[in-house]
Design a protein around this motif. Structure first.
Motif, PDB file in Angstrom:
ATOM      1  N   VAL A 241      15.012  58.841  25.172  1.00 42.33           N
ATOM      2  CA  VAL A 241      13.564  58.788  25.032  1.00 42.33           C
ATOM      3  C   VAL A 241      13.031  60.214  24.994  1.00 42.33           C
ATOM      4  O   VAL A 241      13.358  61.029  25.860  1.00 42.33           O
ATOM      5  CB  VAL A 241      12.920  58.005  26.207  1.00 42.33           C
ATOM      6  N   GLU A 242      12.236  60.484  23.953  1.00 43.80           N
ATOM      7  CA  GLU A 242      11.657  61.823  23.822  1.00 43.80           C
ATOM      8  C   GLU A 242      10.144  61.698  23.767  1.00 43.80           C
ATOM      9  O   GLU A 242       9.624  60.791  23.118  1.00 43.80           O
ATOM     10  CB  GLU A 242      12.178  62.472  22.540  1.00 43.80           C
ATOM     11  N   ARG A 243       9.470  62.597  24.449  1.00 45.69           N
ATOM     12  CA  ARG A 243       8.011  62.508  24.494  1.00 45.69           C
ATOM     13  C   ARG A 243       7.352  63.412  23.453  1.00 45.69           C
ATOM     14  O   ARG A 243       7.800  64.533  23.231  1.00 45.69           O
ATOM     15  CB  ARG A 243       7.537  62.919  25.894  1.00 45.69           C
ATOM     16  N   PHE A 244       6.292  62.875  22.809  1.00 48.42           N
ATOM     17  CA  PHE A 244       5.474  63.666  21.877  1.00 48.42           C
ATOM     18  C   PHE A 244       4.049  63.644  22.370  1.00 48.42           C
ATOM     19  O   PHE A 244       3.609  62.629  22.907  1.00 48.42           O
ATOM     20  CB  PHE A 244       5.453  63.012  20.488  1.00 48.42           C
ATOM     21  N   ASP A 245       3.324  64.706  22.155  1.00 43.75           N
ATOM     22  CA  ASP A 245       1.918  64.667  22.556  1.00 43.75           C
ATOM     23  C   ASP A 245       1.044  64.155  21.436  1.00 43.75           C
ATOM     24  O   ASP A 245      -0.032  63.630  21.663  1.00 43.75           O
ATOM     25  CB  ASP A 245       1.479  66.043  23.061  1.00 43.75           C
ATOM     26  N   VAL A 246       1.502  64.319  20.188  1.00 43.75           N
ATOM     27  CA  VAL A 246       0.752  63.758  19.059  1.00 43.75           C
ATOM     28  C   VAL A 246       1.699  62.886  18.228  1.00 43.75           C
ATOM     29  O   VAL A 246       2.901  63.069  18.268  1.00 43.75           O
ATOM     30  CB  VAL A 246       0.150  64.869  18.154  1.00 43.75           C
ATOM     31  N   GLY A 247       1.117  61.969  17.457  1.00 45.56           N
ATOM     32  CA  GLY A 247       1.955  61.103  16.616  1.00 45.56           C
ATOM     33  C   GLY A 247       2.028  59.692  17.192  1.00 45.56           C
ATOM     34  O   GLY A 247       1.321  59.359  18.135  1.00 45.56           O
ATOM     35  N   GLU A 248       2.915  58.892  16.581  1.00 47.66           N
ATOM     36  CA  GLU A 248       3.032  57.485  16.979  1.00 47.66           C
ATOM     37  C   GLU A 248       4.375  57.239  17.645  1.00 47.66           C
ATOM     38  O   GLU A 248       5.321  58.000  17.433  1.00 47.66           O
ATOM     39  CB  GLU A 248       3.007  56.608  15.722  1.00 47.66           C
ATOM     40  N   ASP A 249       4.487  56.142  18.374  1.00 50.98           N
ATOM     41  CA  ASP A 249       5.789  55.764  18.936  1.00 50.98           C
ATOM     42  C   ASP A 249       6.752  55.462  17.793  1.00 50.98           C
ATOM     43  O   ASP A 249       6.350  54.910  16.769  1.00 50.98           O
ATOM     44  CB  ASP A 249       5.648  54.479  19.783  1.00 50.98           C
ATOM     45  N   ARG A 250       8.015  55.824  18.001  1.00 52.71           N
ATOM     46  CA  ARG A 250       9.043  55.502  16.995  1.00 52.71           C
ATOM     47  C   ARG A 250      10.203  54.814  17.688  1.00 52.71           C
ATOM     48  O   ARG A 250      10.581  55.232  18.791  1.00 52.71           O
ATOM     49  CB  ARG A 250       9.538  56.798  16.335  1.00 52.71           C
ATOM     50  N   VAL A 251      10.740  53.797  17.054  1.00 54.91           N
ATOM     51  CA  VAL A 251      11.822  53.037  17.698  1.00 54.91           C
ATOM     52  C   VAL A 251      13.039  52.932  16.770  1.00 54.91           C
ATOM     53  O   VAL A 251      12.906  52.528  15.615  1.00 54.91           O
ATOM     54  CB  VAL A 251      11.338  51.612  18.084  1.00 54.91           C
ATOM     55  N   PHE A 252      14.192  53.300  17.292  1.00 55.19           N
ATOM     56  CA  PHE A 252      15.452  53.192  16.545  1.00 55.19           C
ATOM     57  C   PHE A 252      16.427  52.356  17.366  1.00 55.19           C
ATOM     58  O   PHE A 252      16.553  52.564  18.574  1.00 55.19           O
ATOM     59  CB  PHE A 252      16.061  54.576  16.303  1.00 55.19           C
ATOM     60  N   ILE A 253      17.069  51.407  16.704  1.00 49.94           N
ATOM     61  CA  ILE A 253      18.077  50.604  17.397  1.00 49.94           C
ATOM     62  C   ILE A 253      19.403  50.766  16.665  1.00 49.94           C
ATOM     63  O   ILE A 253      19.474  50.562  15.452  1.00 49.94           O
ATOM     64  CB  ILE A 253      17.644  49.124  17.501  1.00 49.94           C
ATOM     65  N   ASN A 254      20.399  51.189  17.385  1.00 48.47           N
ATOM     66  CA  ASN A 254      21.732  51.473  16.815  1.00 48.47           C
ATOM     67  C   ASN A 254      21.636  52.392  15.593  1.00 48.47           C
ATOM     68  O   ASN A 254      22.269  52.146  14.565  1.00 48.47           O
ATOM     69  CB  ASN A 254      22.468  50.167  16.469  1.00 48.47           C
ATOM     70  N   GLY A 255      20.804  53.417  15.699  1.00 45.17           N
ATOM     71  CA  GLY A 255      20.747  54.458  14.681  1.00 45.17           C
ATOM     72  C   GLY A 255      19.822  54.177  13.509  1.00 45.17           C
ATOM     73  O   GLY A 255      19.604  55.056  12.678  1.00 45.17           O
ATOM     74  N   VAL A 256      19.291  52.964  13.407  1.00 41.55           N
ATOM     75  CA  VAL A 256      18.367  52.703  12.294  1.00 41.55           C
ATOM     76  C   VAL A 256      16.992  52.306  12.831  1.00 41.55           C
ATOM     77  O   VAL A 256      16.870  51.804  13.953  1.00 41.55           O
ATOM     78  CB  VAL A 256      18.877  51.599  11.321  1.00 41.55           C
ATOM     79  N   LYS A 257      15.983  52.552  11.980  1.00 40.78           N
ATOM     80  CA  LYS A 257      14.604  52.237  12.364  1.00 40.78           C
ATOM     81  C   LYS A 257      14.535  50.747  12.722  1.00 40.78           C
ATOM     82  O   LYS A 257      15.059  49.903  11.993  1.00 40.78           O
ATOM     83  CB  LYS A 257      13.703  52.556  11.169  1.00 40.78           C
TER      84      LYS A 257
END
Ligand code: PMV
Length: 336
Positions: free
Chosen positions: A60-76
């Protein structure tokens, strides 16, 4: 410190990236059914063993701007999975535990959504990671409650080992026996299943609404839970195994009695049930349980796992056999 929470000074803005791991777990006494209108509150208490060989690692990496992004087993992730995870993050944000947006990358070392309890390890690993970004320090009980909001069984992967998960207003799992002190193991026997899986969430709700045996199942679950705690205290594998089998068959009977019925099993499931019983007749201390899928999990002494696995591998319709010793609770692998 109040209710397992204490204010964490300084850390909040410092952590950028966290890597966690949680083990999947298989219930000996099943959770099936939710309290209507609650925050994902189980209607039946449950008891489980975490499995060291089935795990999910999450970064899990935090961003201060932008949207949440989710990857499962290496793919979006699919829209459905992304939506489930971002609304879970929203809950943490609404509780003012975290802020900002996150990139979530989750990898399971076993097939996702194949009745191998992927949501348990997935949400436990995610909750463990989010706790590192939390404004306040979260104790195990609080973390188990928060994992439960993502997936009921995830509450038990936070604690790992042999865990009990009682019912209540805002229930959390608790560790009964540490993984290192358990002499039991499990052999997962995965089978070919053409049937499309109905998620446990959908299956539970449908069972609650339409099964004529639902109320009976809820009462039975509570009794089996108490009985199982006694059997565990006595370290009586025969009693543990018999109760586990009766409980899993009662859950599946209730599911099959829903209208229209849900049948998670495939022909190979019944074939393996019969085989496990015949191995027992031959003197092997083995017992089966089945989640919301067609795969069968066999509980036995650690020392018997090799023999059980070699017997299972020879059976028709078996795709893969995984031997597993008990696993621990959710853990942080690294933080930056
Ligand atoms: O919390 P879920 O959605 O993974 O549901 C768990 C349902 C069962 O696996 C069938 C039983 C259990 O207690 O794990």
């Amino acid at each position: 410190m109040r209710d397992g929470i204490s204010v964490r000074a300084g850390r909040y803005a410092v952590i950028k990236r966290v890597h966690t791991r949680a083990f999947s777990n298989i219930a000996l006494i099943k959770y099936w059914g939710k309290v209507p209108g609650g925050d994902n509150i189980p209607a039946t208490p449950s008891i489980s063993i975490a499995l060291r060989e089935l795990s999910t690692e999450t970064e899990v990496e935090r961003f201060d701007v932008g949207e949440d992004r989710v990857f499962i087993n290496g793919v979006k992730a699919t829209d459905k999975d992304t939506e489930r995870i971002t609304s879970y993050l929203d809950m943490w944000r609404e509780l003012e535990l975290i802020e900002g947006n996150y990139s979530i990358s989750s990898r399971a070392n076993f097939p996702i959504a194949a009745g191998l309890a992927s949501s348990a390890s997935g949400f436990a690993a995610l909750a463990k990671a989010l706790a590192e970004f939390s404004r306040i320090k979260l104790g195990k009980r609080k973390l188990s409650q928060l994992a439960r909001r993502g997936s009921g069984s995830a509450a038990r992967s936070v604690t790992g080992g042999l865990s009990a998960f009682p019912v209540g207003k805002d229930p959390a799992a608790r560790l009964l026996i540490d993984a290192r002190r358990l002499s039991y193991g499990m052999v997962a026997i995965t089978v070919d299943s053409a049937r499309k899986k109905i998620s446990s969430r959908e299956g539970m709700e449908h069972t609650r609404q339409t099964s004529p045996f639902y109320n009976k199942w809820i009462k039975l679950g509570a009794q089996d839970y108490k009985e199982m705690l006694r059997a565990i205290n006595l370290r009586n594998l025969t009693r543990i195994g018999e109760l586990m089998e009766s409980n899993t068959l009662a859950m599946h009977s209730c599911i099959m009695s829903a209208r229209p019925p849900i049948v998670y099993w495939s022909p190979a499931t019944i074939y393996i049930i019969q085989k496990v019983r015949s191995w027992r007749d031959e003197g092997l201390d083995v017992y089966f349980t089945i989640d919301a899928g067609a795969n069968v999990f066999v509980l036995c002494m650690k020392d018997d796992m090799d023999l059980v696995a070699s017997k299972a591998e020879k059976l028709q319709g078996v795709v893969k056999v995984i031997k597993s010793e008990p696993g621990g609770g959710a853990e942080v692998i690294s933080r930056q």
